[in-house]
Design a protein around this motif. Structure first.
Motif, PDB file in Angstrom:
ATOM      1  N   ALA A 157       0.838  -1.217   0.000  1.00 18.73           N
ATOM      2  CA  ALA A 157       0.000   0.000   0.000  1.00 18.73           C
ATOM      3  C   ALA A 157       0.866   1.257   0.000  1.00 18.73           C
ATOM      4  CB  ALA A 157      -0.939  -0.002   1.208  1.00 18.73           C
ATOM      5  N   THR A 158       1.978   1.182   0.707  1.00 22.39           N
ATOM      6  CA  THR A 158       2.903   2.326   0.742  1.00 22.39           C
ATOM      7  C   THR A 158       3.491   2.584  -0.650  1.00 22.39           C
ATOM      8  OG1 THR A 158       3.433   1.896   3.053  1.00 22.39           O
ATOM      9  CG2 THR A 158       5.009   3.224   1.826  1.00 22.39           C
ATOM     10  N   ALA A 159       3.887   1.508  -1.326  1.00 23.76           N
ATOM     11  CA  ALA A 159       4.514   1.649  -2.645  1.00 23.76           C
ATOM     12  C   ALA A 159       3.499   2.047  -3.725  1.00 23.76           C
ATOM     13  CB  ALA A 159       5.196   0.337  -3.033  1.00 23.76           C
ATOM     14  N   MET A 160       2.331   1.403  -3.719  1.00 22.86           N
ATOM     15  CA  MET A 160       1.379   1.586  -4.836  1.00 22.86           C
ATOM     16  C   MET A 160       0.355   2.696  -4.607  1.00 22.86           C
ATOM     17  SD  MET A 160       2.310  -0.954  -6.926  1.00 22.86           S
ATOM     18  CE  MET A 160       1.025  -1.660  -7.916  1.00 22.86           C
ATOM     19  N   LEU A 161      -0.023   2.912  -3.338  1.00 25.96           N
ATOM     20  CA  LEU A 161      -1.043   3.934  -3.046  1.00 25.96           C
ATOM     21  C   LEU A 161      -0.446   5.159  -2.351  1.00 25.96           C
ATOM     22  CD1 LEU A 161      -3.914   1.650  -1.584  1.00 25.96           C
ATOM     23  CD2 LEU A 161      -3.475   2.222  -3.989  1.00 25.96           C
ATOM     24  N   LEU A 162       0.857   5.100  -2.049  1.00 22.21           N
ATOM     25  CA  LEU A 162       1.552   6.149  -1.278  1.00 22.21           C
ATOM     26  C   LEU A 162       0.924   6.335   0.104  1.00 22.21           C
ATOM     27  CD1 LEU A 162       2.056   8.783  -4.155  1.00 22.21           C
ATOM     28  CD2 LEU A 162       3.495   6.827  -3.522  1.00 22.21           C
ATOM     29  N   TYR A 163       0.466   5.224   0.658  1.00 19.99           N
ATOM     30  CA  TYR A 163      -0.170   5.210   1.986  1.00 19.99           C
ATOM     31  C   TYR A 163       0.892   5.297   3.074  1.00 19.99           C
ATOM     32  CZ  TYR A 163      -2.582   2.926   5.968  1.00 19.99           C
ATOM     33  OH  TYR A 163      -3.108   2.602   7.195  1.00 19.99           O
ATOM     34  N   GLU A 164       0.759   6.312   3.927  1.00 14.32           N
ATOM     35  CA  GLU A 164       1.729   6.491   5.021  1.00 14.32           C
ATOM     36  C   GLU A 164       0.990   6.809   6.306  1.00 14.32           C
ATOM     37  OE1 GLU A 164       3.972   9.648   3.236  1.00 14.32           O
ATOM     38  OE2 GLU A 164       5.546   8.280   2.559  1.00 14.32           O
ATOM     39  N   PRO A 165       0.482   5.794   7.009  1.00 17.38           N
ATOM     40  CA  PRO A 165      -0.349   6.037   8.182  1.00 17.38           C
ATOM     41  C   PRO A 165       0.369   6.827   9.270  1.00 17.38           C
ATOM     42  CG  PRO A 165       0.369   3.750   8.121  1.00 17.38           C
ATOM     43  CD  PRO A 165       0.770   4.363   6.814  1.00 17.38           C
ATOM     44  N   GLU A 166      -0.305   7.840   9.791  1.00  9.04           N
ATOM     45  CA  GLU A 166       0.311   8.718  10.795  1.00  9.04           C
ATOM     46  C   GLU A 166      -0.095   8.374  12.228  1.00  9.04           C
ATOM     47  OE1 GLU A 166      -0.442  12.853   9.903  1.00  9.04           O
ATOM     48  OE2 GLU A 166      -0.241  12.456   7.767  1.00  9.04           O
TER      49      GLU A 166
END
Length: 324
Positions: A297-306
């Motif tokens: 998800a980080t690589a493909m959706l640029l998801y970076e949960p805070e």
């Protein structure tokens, strides 16, 4: 919050299904806050009108009371919509074991209706809620997309079926679909009532009422508890994702691991309570340990949960104290 900088074309319109539910109502709040139009669809079978009360008079919000099991309703709901965030479903593993036919009807047929309506209305992105339950009895941690075990409940089966339809709708019909495998989401507006309520709000409310909560099993099961703001981020970033990322499912979690008994003790401490829990039987269909690898998800959706568990639980406790 990382999604506050996301820009969509002016006049963009979102459809949120299951809008009166926990996740749906939080999504609406976030999207309206960004200044975009939202149509919400819900049949109010599990969602509560009070969750969206504050948005009903908002100039950018429109509420449609209707059922995803009806294709005409789905067609009308998708009219003029750019992005669908499909959250409508019946949750709960134990309840699905009691009601398999109903879960088939709502979670599979309802989702297929929504995908078909989105396709016919030429929706740009179709983002839908999947679940960590699709990992079934796969024992390895962290859970990684593509390494799934045997499914343990009708609920898990419905979510896997949604993912398979998502793949087909992307490959056959060019509908960009994105499945979000949620891991134990918690936060404001999550319903603490009923036999199938999620564990965190249930524990909080029972402790606030000086009642002893029941822990199913030995309390040593672990979960990747995920604060609602992370889920909002994932949904909105999926709407911005490239078509190369479509037709797939993604773990949406923080990537941590909390044991149930530790959470219970932490809640007792935060609420100033000293109440011993009751231990009940292990729940049929439950996965013992759950922890997500979120690198895809980080690589493909640029998801970076805070929001890690600590930050999230502090905010959740504050909300429940004020609102219940």
């Amino acid at each position: 919050m990382s999604y506050e900088n996301l820009n969509f074309p002016e006049g963009s319109k979102f459809l949120v299904t299951g809008v009166a539910g926990f996740i749906g109502s939080n999504l609406v709040e976030a999207i309206l806050g960004l200044g975009y139009k939202v149509r919400g669809l819900d049949n109010l079978s599990t969602g509560k009108k009070e969750n969206i009360e504050e948005f009903l008079n908002h100039p950018l919000f429109e509420f449609v009371e209707g059922d995803i099991r009806d294709l005409d309703t789905c067609m009308q709901a998708c009219e003029g919509v750019d992005y669908v965030l499909h959250q409508a479903a019946w949750g709960s593993v134990p309840r699905s074991i009691e009601m398999p036919l109903f879960y088939e009807e709502v979670n599979i047929k309802g989702t297929l209706n929504m995908m078909e309506a989105a396709r016919q209305n030429r929706v740009q992105k179709f983002v839908y809620a999947s679940s960590s339950s699709v990992y079934g009895d796969e024992p390895n941690l962290p859970k990684k997309e593509g390494i799934e075990g045997n499914l343990l409940s009708p609920y898990a089966f419905t979510k896997m079926a949604n993912e398979e339809y998502g793949k087909l709708y992307t490959s056959l019909y060019d509908l960009d679909t994105y499945g979000l495998r949620y891991f134990n989401v918690f936060g404001k507006r999550q319903n603490p009532d009923g036999a199938y309520a999620a564990v965190i709000p249930k524990f909080i409310i029972q402790l606030l009422n000086d009642e002893a909560p029941t822990i199913n099993g030995d309390g040593k099961q672990s979960r990747d508890f995920t604060y609602i703001e992370n889920v909002i981020e994932a949904n909105l970033k999926a709407c911005k994702a490239s078509s190369e990322a479509a037709g797939q499912a993604y773990n949406i979690a923080y990537g941590g691991r909390e044991y149930l008994i530790d959470i219970y003790n932490e809640l007792c401490k935060a609420l100033g309570k000293d109440i011993k829990p009751i231990y009940g039987p292990h729940r049929l269909g439950d996965i013992k340990h759950s922890n997500a690898d979120i690198s895809k998800a980080t690589a493909m959706l640029l998801y970076e949960p805070e929001y890690d568990f600590q930050k999230g639980i502090t905010l959740a406790i504050e909300w429940y104290k004020k609102n219940l």
